[in-house]
Design a protein around this motif. Structure first.
Motif, PDB file in Angstrom:
ATOM      1  N   ALA A  21      -5.513  14.884   0.814  1.00  0.00           N
ATOM      2  CA  ALA A  21      -4.500  15.310   1.780  1.00  0.00           C
ATOM      3  C   ALA A  21      -5.023  15.237   3.206  1.00  0.00           C
ATOM      4  N   LEU A  22      -6.307  15.528   3.395  1.00  0.00           N
ATOM      5  CA  LEU A  22      -6.909  15.513   4.724  1.00  0.00           C
ATOM      6  C   LEU A  22      -6.779  14.136   5.361  1.00  0.00           C
ATOM      7  N   GLY A  23      -7.050  13.093   4.590  1.00  0.00           N
ATOM      8  CA  GLY A  23      -6.944  11.735   5.115  1.00  0.00           C
ATOM      9  C   GLY A  23      -5.517  11.343   5.410  1.00  0.00           C
ATOM     10  N   VAL A  24      -4.579  11.700   4.530  1.00  0.00           N
ATOM     11  CA  VAL A  24      -3.177  11.346   4.721  1.00  0.00           C
ATOM     12  C   VAL A  24      -2.591  12.109   5.897  1.00  0.00           C
ATOM     13  N   ASP A  25      -2.970  13.370   6.064  1.00  0.00           N
ATOM     14  CA  ASP A  25      -2.472  14.181   7.172  1.00  0.00           C
ATOM     15  C   ASP A  25      -2.833  13.583   8.525  1.00  0.00           C
ATOM     16  N   ARG A  26      -3.902  12.804   8.553  1.00  0.00           N
ATOM     17  CA  ARG A  26      -4.324  12.133   9.791  1.00  0.00           C
ATOM     18  C   ARG A  26      -3.683  10.763   9.941  1.00  0.00           C
ATOM     19  N   ASP A  27      -2.677  10.488   9.131  1.00  0.00           N
ATOM     20  CA  ASP A  27      -1.973   9.201   9.124  1.00  0.00           C
ATOM     21  C   ASP A  27      -2.842   8.056   8.614  1.00  0.00           C
ATOM     22  N   GLY A  28      -3.905   8.391   7.906  1.00  0.00           N
ATOM     23  CA  GLY A  28      -4.750   7.365   7.316  1.00  0.00           C
ATOM     24  C   GLY A  28      -4.268   6.974   5.939  1.00  0.00           C
ATOM     25  N   ALA A  29      -4.959   6.016   5.336  1.00  0.00           N
ATOM     26  CA  ALA A  29      -4.645   5.601   3.972  1.00  0.00           C
ATOM     27  C   ALA A  29      -5.022   6.705   2.995  1.00  0.00           C
ATOM     28  N   GLY A  30      -4.233   6.838   1.931  1.00  0.00           N
ATOM     29  CA  GLY A  30      -4.488   7.870   0.936  1.00  0.00           C
ATOM     30  C   GLY A  30      -5.598   7.535  -0.026  1.00  0.00           C
ATOM     31  N   ARG A  83       1.535   4.745   8.061  1.00  0.00           N
ATOM     32  CA  ARG A  83       2.753   5.362   8.580  1.00  0.00           C
ATOM     33  C   ARG A  83       3.741   4.299   9.062  1.00  0.00           C
ATOM     34  N   ALA A  84       3.233   3.258   9.719  1.00  0.00           N
ATOM     35  CA  ALA A  84       4.105   2.191  10.210  1.00  0.00           C
ATOM     36  C   ALA A  84       4.765   1.445   9.058  1.00  0.00           C
ATOM     37  N   ILE A  85       4.015   1.205   7.976  1.00  0.00           N
ATOM     38  CA  ILE A  85       4.589   0.543   6.801  1.00  0.00           C
ATOM     39  C   ILE A  85       5.743   1.370   6.241  1.00  0.00           C
ATOM     40  N   ILE A  86       5.519   2.671   6.097  1.00  0.00           N
ATOM     41  CA  ILE A  86       6.551   3.559   5.558  1.00  0.00           C
ATOM     42  C   ILE A  86       7.813   3.491   6.409  1.00  0.00           C
ATOM     43  N   GLU A  87       7.647   3.493   7.722  1.00  0.00           N
ATOM     44  CA  GLU A  87       8.798   3.467   8.619  1.00  0.00           C
ATOM     45  C   GLU A  87       9.493   2.110   8.601  1.00  0.00           C
ATOM     46  N   GLN A  88       8.717   1.012   8.636  1.00  0.00           N
ATOM     47  CA  GLN A  88       9.320  -0.325   8.655  1.00  0.00           C
ATOM     48  C   GLN A  88      10.131  -0.605   7.396  1.00  0.00           C
ATOM     49  N   LEU A  89       9.607  -0.175   6.254  1.00  0.00           N
ATOM     50  CA  LEU A  89      10.251  -0.487   4.979  1.00  0.00           C
ATOM     51  C   LEU A  89      11.124   0.651   4.465  1.00  0.00           C
ATOM     52  N   GLY A 123       5.604   6.321  -9.818  1.00  0.00           N
ATOM     53  CA  GLY A 123       5.234   7.725  -9.713  1.00  0.00           C
ATOM     54  C   GLY A 123       4.492   8.092  -8.449  1.00  0.00           C
ATOM     55  N   LYS A 124       4.241   7.112  -7.575  1.00  0.00           N
ATOM     56  CA  LYS A 124       3.459   7.365  -6.359  1.00  0.00           C
ATOM     57  C   LYS A 124       4.358   7.362  -5.130  1.00  0.00           C
ATOM     58  N   ASP A 125       4.207   8.386  -4.286  1.00  0.00           N
ATOM     59  CA  ASP A 125       4.947   8.410  -3.029  1.00  0.00           C
ATOM     60  C   ASP A 125       4.358   7.360  -2.087  1.00  0.00           C
ATOM     61  N   PRO A 126       5.092   6.990  -1.012  1.00  0.00           N
ATOM     62  CA  PRO A 126       4.669   5.854  -0.192  1.00  0.00           C
ATOM     63  C   PRO A 126       3.428   6.072   0.660  1.00  0.00           C
ATOM     64  N   THR A 127       2.863   7.275   0.701  1.00  0.00           N
ATOM     65  CA  THR A 127       1.574   7.416   1.391  1.00  0.00           C
ATOM     66  C   THR A 127       0.463   6.752   0.591  1.00  0.00           C
ATOM     67  N   LYS A 128       0.716   6.461  -0.685  1.00  0.00           N
ATOM     68  CA  LYS A 128      -0.264   5.749  -1.501  1.00  0.00           C
ATOM     69  C   LYS A 128      -0.168   4.257  -1.185  1.00  0.00           C
ATOM     70  N   VAL A 129      -1.222   3.718  -0.570  1.00  0.00           N
ATOM     71  CA  VAL A 129      -1.176   2.313  -0.167  1.00  0.00           C
ATOM     72  C   VAL A 129      -1.144   1.367  -1.361  1.00  0.00           C
ATOM     73  N   ASP A 130      -1.557   1.833  -2.546  1.00  0.00           N
ATOM     74  CA  ASP A 130      -1.373   1.009  -3.740  1.00  0.00           C
ATOM     75  C   ASP A 130       0.059   0.498  -3.805  1.00  0.00           C
ATOM     76  N   ARG A 131       0.985   1.368  -3.470  1.00  0.00           N
ATOM     77  CA  ARG A 131       2.403   1.025  -3.534  1.00  0.00           C
ATOM     78  C   ARG A 131       2.895   0.422  -2.216  1.00  0.00           C
ATOM     79  N   SER A 132       2.768   1.166  -1.134  1.00  0.00           N
ATOM     80  CA  SER A 132       3.384   0.758   0.129  1.00  0.00           C
ATOM     81  C   SER A 132       2.772  -0.515   0.693  1.00  0.00           C
TER      82      SER A 132
END
Length: 380
Positions: free
Chosen positions: A103-112, A333-339, A259-268
């Motif tokens: 969560a710490l990494g994602v909260d900083r807008d980094g990759a999960g 974060r930009a990927i999530i917003e663009q898509l 099953g993965k939300d889009p903060t998971k770069v595996d998916r996004s």
């Protein structure tokens, strides 16, 4: 030069796909109420039992057992004689919060997480997907349609398809083999199954010009397929990653999607690289294009971007990489917003592939950056 390439698809009633569909249904239910939830939902099924496990951090409540039963019944496992019944199977849950370290990494807008992801496109089909996986998916979808519509009433939910395409000088010229394995009622003859699947599934999907007298068609090669679904084999989320992407025609980073939300770069990031590759091919930069990106956990910018056009590009791969860096923002974060990935769009993707699904209107299949790419190409 002649070569052959084979890809497979499976229906939504396959045990692994049941799991993918449940995991994405849980994700969609949560995103409907809490678009910024952190979800990593895994599912396991076996005879008479479903286990939901993983890490979920959200401020909403969803009734997971009801979601599970609705999905299973919706697939068609709604009576005991099919070997699995969504209304009577047991549903177990083991859910924890997301790891604080992640969560710490994602909260900083980094990759999960760290890892590499691939996207691919080629000009073999209208959807810019490789032909073997394109036709394998179309056959699987048709197999499900004729079952649900009652056209072939003897069919049951589990099924697999496989298509082998012959290439000459790297262009598809014919389909050499088709395999369909379809779960069925115990009281139907093999001849009825074979005739029904050829007439109602294969012929409506495969163009006449792509087959010939030497094309081999295999229908239920063992002779029968009565026991299927979770009764025939256990299932697990994320075990069909090649079916989900390009059928083995392009490389895969190894991470599953469902099953993965889009903060998971595996998916996004996998969706984003498909978006990039498809726009590049549509722009005429290459006939075939594979994009790789790699991330470090907690870091927003990719640690690397790689482009491979397999000798089909109108410029060097180095130049194409410069175009990608200029035109596309690959921060999570930009990927999530663009898509537009924080919406409940995922359950329909859980079967028949996540790529090439133009009929679902997903944004990574839209070729809306062609002009930007062509403009950037003038300056590299």
């Amino acid at each position: 030069m002649k070569r052959f390439f084979t890809s497979e698809s499976v229906t939504e009633g396959h045990p692994d796909k049941i799991c993918d569909r449940i995991s994405d249904a849980v994700l969609d239910a949560i995103l409907t109420q809490d678009p910024v939830a952190r979800v990593a939902c895994e599912t396991c099924v076996t005879t008479g039992m479903v286990l939901i496990m993983g890490e979920i951090t959200t401020n909403c409540y969803v009734e997971i057992p009801k979601i599970v039963r609705d999905v299973i019944n919706g697939i068609g496992y709604d009576r005991a004689k099919y070997g699995f019944d969504g209304s009577t199977c047991s549903v177990l849950t083991s859910i924890e919060d997301q790891s604080a370290d992640i969560a710490l990494g994602v909260d900083r807008d980094g990759a999960g997480d760290q890892g590499m992801m691939f996207g691919f496109a080629c000009d073999e089909t209208n959807t810019l997907m490789p032909m073997p996986i394109y036709f394998a998916h179309e056959l699987s979808k048709k197999l499900t349609d004729v079952r649900k519509q009652g056209t072939l009433g003897f069919l049951r939910p589990d099924g697999k398809t496989q298509v082998t395409v012959e290439y000459e000088n790297d262009r598809p010229v014919r389909i050499s083999e088709i395999v369909i394995s379809a779960q069925h009622s115990p009281v139907v003859s093999y001849d009825s199954i074979r005739e029904g699947l050829i007439e109602e599934v294969i012929k409506p999907i495969i163009p006449e010009g792509m087959t010939d007298s030497n094309t081999k068609i295999f229908v239920n090669p063992t002779g029968q397929f009565v026991v299927g679904g979770p009764q025939g084999d256990s299932g697990l989320t994320g075990r069909k990653i090649i079916v989900d992407t390009y059928g083995g025609y392009a490389r895969h980073g190894g991470g599953a999607f469902s099953g993965k939300d889009p903060t998971k770069v595996d998916r996004s990031a996998s969706y984003m690289t498909r978006y990039i590759a498809k726009n590049l091919v549509k722009a005429g930069i290459a006939k075939k294009c594979e994009i790789q990106v790699a991330y470090a956990i907690g870091v927003a910018d990719p640690v690397s971007i790689s482009v491979e056009t397999f000798g089909t590009g109108i410029m060097s791969d180095e130049q194409v990489t410069k175009i990608v860096r200029e035109v596309f923002d690959l921060r999570p974060r930009a990927i999530i917003e663009q898509l537009d990935l924080r919406k409940p769009i995922y359950q329909p993707l859980s079967a028949y592939g996540h790529m090439g699904r133009e009929e679902l209107g997903v944004k990574w299949e839209i070729c809306d950056r062609v002009n930007d790419i062509l403009e950037a190409a003038k300056h590299v």
